[in-house]
Design a protein around this motif. Structure first.
Motif, PDB file in Angstrom:
ATOM      1  N   THR A   1       5.639   7.154  -0.874  1.00  0.00           N
ATOM      2  CA  THR A   1       6.477   5.959  -1.043  1.00  0.00           C
ATOM      3  C   THR A   1       6.573   5.546  -2.501  1.00  0.00           C
ATOM      4  OG1 THR A   1       4.521   4.592  -0.577  1.00  0.00           O
ATOM      5  CG2 THR A   1       5.986   5.098   1.279  1.00  0.00           C
ATOM      6  N   HIS A   2       5.673   6.030  -3.330  1.00  0.00           N
ATOM      7  CA  HIS A   2       5.716   5.676  -4.753  1.00  0.00           C
ATOM      8  C   HIS A   2       7.011   6.184  -5.391  1.00  0.00           C
ATOM      9  CE1 HIS A   2       4.257   4.681  -8.738  1.00  0.00           C
ATOM     10  NE2 HIS A   2       4.556   5.917  -9.147  1.00  0.00           N
ATOM     11  N   GLU A   3       7.434   7.391  -5.018  1.00  0.00           N
ATOM     12  CA  GLU A   3       8.674   7.944  -5.557  1.00  0.00           C
ATOM     13  C   GLU A   3       9.872   7.685  -4.648  1.00  0.00           C
ATOM     14  OE1 GLU A   3       6.022   9.926  -4.890  1.00  0.00           O
ATOM     15  OE2 GLU A   3       5.156  10.214  -6.891  1.00  0.00           O
TER      16      GLU A   3
ATOM     17  N   GLU B   1       0.833  -1.193   0.000  1.00  0.00           N
ATOM     18  CA  GLU B   1       0.000   0.000   0.000  1.00  0.00           C
ATOM     19  C   GLU B   1       0.873   1.250   0.000  1.00  0.00           C
ATOM     20  OE1 GLU B   1      -3.885  -1.655   2.514  1.00  0.00           O
ATOM     21  OE2 GLU B   1      -2.444  -0.289   3.449  1.00  0.00           O
ATOM     22  N   PRO B   2       0.441   2.323  -0.647  1.00  0.00           N
ATOM     23  CA  PRO B   2       1.227   3.553  -0.625  1.00  0.00           C
ATOM     24  C   PRO B   2       1.097   4.269   0.714  1.00  0.00           C
ATOM     25  CG  PRO B   2      -0.822   3.931  -1.784  1.00  0.00           C
ATOM     26  CD  PRO B   2      -0.787   2.458  -1.451  1.00  0.00           C
ATOM     27  N   ALA B   3       2.057   5.090   1.031  1.00  0.00           N
ATOM     28  CA  ALA B   3       2.025   5.933   2.222  1.00  0.00           C
ATOM     29  C   ALA B   3       2.599   7.290   1.852  1.00  0.00           C
ATOM     30  CB  ALA B   3       2.805   5.305   3.370  1.00  0.00           C
ATOM     31  N   ALA B   4       2.197   8.305   2.581  1.00  0.00           N
ATOM     32  CA  ALA B   4       2.669   9.659   2.289  1.00  0.00           C
ATOM     33  C   ALA B   4       3.180  10.305   3.567  1.00  0.00           C
ATOM     34  CB  ALA B   4       1.538  10.492   1.690  1.00  0.00           C
ATOM     35  N   LEU B   5       4.234  11.115   3.404  1.00  0.00           N
ATOM     36  CA  LEU B   5       4.822  11.821   4.533  1.00  0.00           C
ATOM     37  C   LEU B   5       4.633  13.317   4.341  1.00  0.00           C
ATOM     38  CD1 LEU B   5       6.552  11.688   7.151  1.00  0.00           C
ATOM     39  CD2 LEU B   5       8.551  11.998   5.685  1.00  0.00           C
ATOM     40  N   LEU B   6       4.071  13.968   5.357  1.00  0.00           N
ATOM     41  CA  LEU B   6       3.913  15.424   5.366  1.00  0.00           C
ATOM     42  C   LEU B   6       4.874  15.994   6.398  1.00  0.00           C
ATOM     43  CD1 LEU B   6       1.256  14.416   4.034  1.00  0.00           C
ATOM     44  CD2 LEU B   6       0.051  16.225   5.312  1.00  0.00           C
ATOM     45  N   LEU B   7       5.750  16.884   5.967  1.00  0.00           N
ATOM     46  CA  LEU B   7       6.674  17.561   6.872  1.00  0.00           C
ATOM     47  C   LEU B   7       6.244  19.019   6.953  1.00  0.00           C
ATOM     48  CD1 LEU B   7       9.123  16.860   8.593  1.00  0.00           C
ATOM     49  CD2 LEU B   7      10.589  17.656   6.729  1.00  0.00           C
TER      50      LEU B   7
ATOM     51  N   SER C   1      14.079   7.291   6.752  1.00  0.00           N
ATOM     52  CA  SER C   1      15.117   8.324   6.675  1.00  0.00           C
ATOM     53  C   SER C   1      15.092   9.017   5.324  1.00  0.00           C
ATOM     54  CB  SER C   1      16.493   7.708   6.930  1.00  0.00           C
ATOM     55  OG  SER C   1      16.572   7.167   8.228  1.00  0.00           O
ATOM     56  N   ARG C   2      14.934   8.237   4.263  1.00  0.00           N
ATOM     57  CA  ARG C   2      14.872   8.831   2.929  1.00  0.00           C
ATOM     58  C   ARG C   2      13.624   9.676   2.759  1.00  0.00           C
ATOM     59  NH1 ARG C   2      14.718   5.593  -2.908  1.00  0.00           N
ATOM     60  NH2 ARG C   2      14.562   7.487  -4.213  1.00  0.00           N
TER      61      ARG C   2
END
Length: 389
Positions: free
Chosen positions: A349-351, A253-259, A357-358
Motif C-alpha cells: 500500500t505504500h506504493e 498501517e501498511p499492507a501487502a498483497l501477494l499474487l 482493485s489497484r
C-alpha cells in the motif's frame, strides 16, 4: 376453568398427527435432516399413544397399560434422539429401547400393573429421564452448535420439569372419570394434555427453524468457499480483503498483497492428470495456511491463482513471507524435485494505495514480470520498473 377433556383428547391426537406429517414432509422434501425425521416420528407415535391409552374399560386394559405407554415412551425416546442427531451424534438404540423395556419388565409385577399411582410415578420418571437426556444433548453441545438453540433448551427444560412435578404430585386419573370430568385430578389431566400440545407445536417450530438456520449457514459458507481446497474463493477474498484494507487505512498501517500463480500448471495437468493438479492446488493451499497469520486474508481467486493480503506488513516482511511460501511449495514431495514451483508478485500500500482493485492490477503486473523472467521467483512491481529502466 376446567377444559373439556374429550375435546382435548381429540384435538391433541389431531395436533400430534398433523404436526408429525408436516415435520416428515419438511424432512422428505427439503433437508433430509435426521432430526426432523425423528421428530416427526415422535409426534406420530404421540398421536398413536394417546389413542391407545384412551382405550380403557373396553375389556382389553392391557392395550393402554402395556402398548399405549410403550408407544408414548418410544415417542419420548424419539424426541431425545431428534436432539441428539441435531447436535451431530448418532442415535443410541439401547437408549431408545430402554424406557420401553423397563416399562414392560415393571408390568410383570402384579403390584405395579394393577396400581395406577405406581404406573404414573414410573412413567413420569422415565419421561423425566428422557427429558434430562434431551436437555443434556443441547447443553453440552452449546459451544459447537452454530444455531440459536436456547429456545429449544428452555422449552425442553420446562417440559422436563413438568414430568418431575407430575411424578411427585399426580396419583393418576382413570380415563373414564377424566372423560366424565369427575375426580380431583381432572384439572391436572387437562393441563397435561394442553402442555403436551404446546410442547409439540413449539419444539417442531423451533427445530425446523434451527435446521433452516443451519442450512442457510452452510449455503453461505459454500458461497464463500472454494470447493476443492476449502479456503476462501474470490468472493470471500474480495470481501475480507476490502475490510482489512479499510482497517489498515484507518490505523495508517501498511499492507501487502501477494499474487501467486503455480508455474506450468497446464503442463502439469496434461502430463500427470487432473487429480495430480488438484493435489498441487490443495497442497499449495496448505502451504499458505501454514505460512500466513490468522489475521491475514487469502483465497483461491482463479484456476491456479491465489491472492494473499497481509495486514501490518511492509515490503521487506512481505518478501520474506513470499520466499517462505515459494520454498515450502517447492519442497513438497507430490512430484519429483523441481517440478513444483510458484511465481509471486508483491505490491504494498505504500506504493499502490489502499484500493484493492489497484493492488490486484499492479500485483498482476509484478506476477507477469516474475513469469517473464523465468518463473519460480518473487517479484515486486518497484524492482520490476527499476529493472526495465
Amino acid at each position: 376453568m376446567v377444559l373439556h377433556i374429550p375435546t382435548l383428547l381429540v384435538v391433541s391426537v389431531f395436533v400430534f398427527f398433523l404436526m408429525g406429517l408436516l415435520t416428515l414432509h419438511a424432512w422428505y422434501r427439503e433437508t433430509r435432516e435426521p432430526s426432523l425425521a425423528y421428530l416427526g416420528g415422535m409426534m406420530l407415535l404421540g398421536a398413536l399413544g394417546v389413542v391407545l391409552v384412551s382405550w380403557r374399560d373396553r375389556g382389553a386394559d392391557f392395550i393402554p397399560i402395556l402398548f399405549g405407554n410403550v408407544v408414548l415412551l418410544l415417542s419420548a425416546a424419539f424426541n431425545w434422539t431428534a436432539m441428539r442427531t441435531l447436535v451431530g451424534r448418532k442415535p443410541c438404540l439401547p437408549g431408545i429401547l430402554a424406557g420401553c423395556v423397563i416399562w414392560l419388565l415393571m408390568c410383570l409385577i402384579p403390584a405395579f400393573y394393577h396400581s395406577m399411582p405406581n404406573r404414573v410415578l414410573v412413567y413420569s420418571l422415565l419421561a423425566f429421564g428422557y427429558g434430562v437426556l434431551t436437555t443434556l444433548e443441547l447443553w453440552r453441545s452449546r459451544h459447537s452448535l452454530d444455531v440459536a438453540f436456547m429456545p429449544a433448551l428452555l422449552l425442553t427444560v420446562s417440559h422436563t420439569v413438568f414430568y418431575a412435578v407430575r411424578s411427585a404430585t399426580d396419583d393418576g386419573l382413570p380415563v373414564t372419570k377424566a372423560l366424565l370430568g369427575n375426580g380431583e385430578g381432572v384439572p391436572f389431566f387437562s393441563f397435561m394434555l394442553f402442555e403436551s400440545m404446546l410442547y409439540v407445536i413449539g419444539i417442531a417450530y423451533i427445530t425446523l427453524a434451527m435446521v433452516k438456520e443451519r442450512a442457510e449457514l452452510k449455503l453461505r459458507a459454500a458461497a464463500f468457499s472454494d470447493p476443492l481446497t476449502g479456503i476462501g474463493n474470490r468472493r470471500a477474498f474480495m470481501l475480507h480483503a476490502t475490510h482489512l484494507l479499510d482497517d489498515s487505512q484507518q490505523r495508517a498501517e501498511p499492507a501487502a498483497l501477494l499474487l501467486c500463480d503455480l508455474d506450468h500448471f497446464k503442463r502439469l495437468n496434461d502430463t500427470y492428470g487432473h487429480p495430480v493438479g488438484d493435489q498441487a492446488l490443495i497442497a499449495f493451499s496448505g502451504v499458505l495456511m501454514d505460512s500466513l497469520r490468522e489475521e491475514d486474508v487469502f483465497g483461491r481467486i482463479g484456476g491456479e491463482e491465489f491472492a494473499c493480503l497481509l495486514g501490518a506488513c511492509n515490503e521487506p516482511t512481505a518478501l520474506e513471507i513470499a520466499e517462505r511460501v515459494r520454498h515450502a511449495f517447492a519442497r513438497l514431495s507430490i512430484l519429483e524435485p523441481g517440478l513444483l514451483s510458484v511465481s509471486i508478485g508483491v505490491v504494498t500500500t505504500h506504493e499502490s494505495g489502499y484500493d484493492l482493485s489497484r493492488l490486484l492490477s499492479e500485483a498482476d503486473q509484478a506476477l507477469y514480470g516474475a513469469k517473464h523472467q523465468g518463473r519460480n521467483r518473487v517479484q515486486t512491481l518497484r524492482s520490476l520498473y527499476l529493472g526495465l529502466a
